[in-house]
Design a protein around this motif. Structure first.
Motif, short mmCIF file in Angstrom:
data_model
loop_
_atom_site.label_atom_id
_atom_site.label_comp_id
_atom_site.label_asym_id
_atom_site.label_seq_id
_atom_site.Cartn_x
_atom_site.Cartn_y
_atom_site.Cartn_z
N PRO A 1 -15.28 20.25 2.43
CA PRO A 1 -14.23 19.46 1.78
C PRO A 1 -14.35 19.57 0.26
CG PRO A 1 -16.01 18.02 2.47
CD PRO A 1 -16.35 19.40 2.99
N GLU A 2 -13.35 19.08 -0.43
CA GLU A 2 -13.35 19.07 -1.89
C GLU A 2 -14.58 18.30 -2.42
OE1 GLU A 2 -10.71 17.16 -5.56
OE2 GLU A 2 -9.88 17.24 -3.52
N GLY A 3 -15.24 18.88 -3.40
CA GLY A 3 -16.39 18.21 -4.03
C GLY A 3 -17.73 18.64 -3.49
N ILE A 4 -17.75 19.38 -2.38
CA ILE A 4 -19.01 19.86 -1.81
C ILE A 4 -18.95 21.38 -1.73
CG2 ILE A 4 -20.54 19.86 0.19
CD1 ILE A 4 -19.69 17.03 0.78
N SER A 5 -19.93 22.04 -2.32
CA SER A 5 -19.96 23.50 -2.28
C SER A 5 -21.40 23.99 -2.10
CB SER A 5 -19.36 24.10 -3.56
OG SER A 5 -20.07 23.67 -4.70
N VAL A 6 -21.56 24.97 -1.24
CA VAL A 6 -22.87 25.55 -0.96
C VAL A 6 -23.21 26.54 -2.07
CG1 VAL A 6 -24.27 26.81 0.71
CG2 VAL A 6 -22.44 25.31 1.51
N THR A 7 -24.43 26.43 -2.60
CA THR A 7 -24.86 27.31 -3.69
C THR A 7 -25.88 28.35 -3.25
OG1 THR A 7 -26.56 25.70 -4.33
CG2 THR A 7 -24.42 25.55 -5.45
N LYS A 8 -26.58 28.07 -2.14
CA LYS A 8 -27.62 29.00 -1.71
C LYS A 8 -27.98 28.74 -0.25
CE LYS A 8 -32.39 30.37 -2.91
NZ LYS A 8 -33.54 30.07 -3.79
#
Length: 222
Positions: free
Chosen positions: A91-98
């Motif tokens: 969802p908006e506001g959560i993003s996987v970086t690694k």
């Protein structure tokens, strides 16, 4: 031999997502993993569910550049592919970086770094800066810490570090390190509630961004 591979996902939680509680984050991640169609490992027993663990749950209302969650895959997959699939379903506001294999145990965590921005309606940022400097220079900063075992008075001063402080427009910006983990865990709000009590300054804005999580030896949690 175990029929799964342990996976550690690092992610950011920002914007409106900061108001999602830890319990709801757990539910959200269960839904995301199901929707993503990844070959995830389920617990066994009468109530099977996707195996998830979170190393250092974030306080409600805080943002973070450094969140982590462990889960398990039953098949080998390219980590970049896993990252891309998960981000397509977040969802908006959560993003996987690694995405990586876990290297350290959550019990190794000892510190967390934060960028904190404070503002007071009836106190100019320059004055707020000097008030906090004076407050932080105190030999002791005793607060009442509440836990499931009751209340106790602790002195924050020996265990926290102010790495930088500056005026940023209407805000005072601070880079700070606090104890975190299973042995000792201090929420930044403990310090700033005490600052407000001592100075009689009501903070109109208190923005917290967790920037890093560190182990006992000073290395980044991985």
């Amino acid at each position: 031999m175990d029929n799964f591979k342990n996976i550690r996902m690092f992610y950011q939680k920002k914007g409106r997502a900061k108001y999602i509680s830890h319990l709801d984050i757990n539910r959200l991640m269960q839904r995301v993993l199901k929707r993503a169609g990844l070959p995830v490992w389920y617990t066994e027993g009468f109530n099977p569910h996707i195996y998830l663990t979170f190393a250092l749950p974030l306080s409600l209302g805080y943002e973070s550049d450094f969140e982590s969650m462990d889960f398990r895959l039953t098949e080998e997959m390219d980590f970049q592919e896993v990252l891309d699939i998960l981000n397509q379903n977040m969802p908006e506001g959560i993003s996987v970086t690694k995405i990586a294999e876990p290297q350290r145990k959550p019990t190794d965590i000892a510190y967390a770094d934060y960028t904190i921005n404070i503002k007071a309606e009836k106190c100019a940022s320059d004055r707020l800066y000097h008030l906090f400097e004076s407050f932080y220079a105190s030999d002791r900063i005793e607060v009442v810490k509440k836990s499931k075992r009751g209340e106790r008075t602790v002195d924050l001063k020996p265990d926290i570090a102010l790495m930088s402080i500056s005026v940023n427009g209407d805000f005072v910006q601070l880079e700070m390190r606090f104890p975190a983990g299973t042995e000792k865990n201090y929420n930044p709000s403990l310090l700033f509630d005490e600052f407000s009590n001592r100075t009689d300054i009501l903070l109109s804005e208190f923005r917290v961004l967790r920037t890093n999580v560190l182990c006992k030896d000073g290395s980044v949690f991985c």
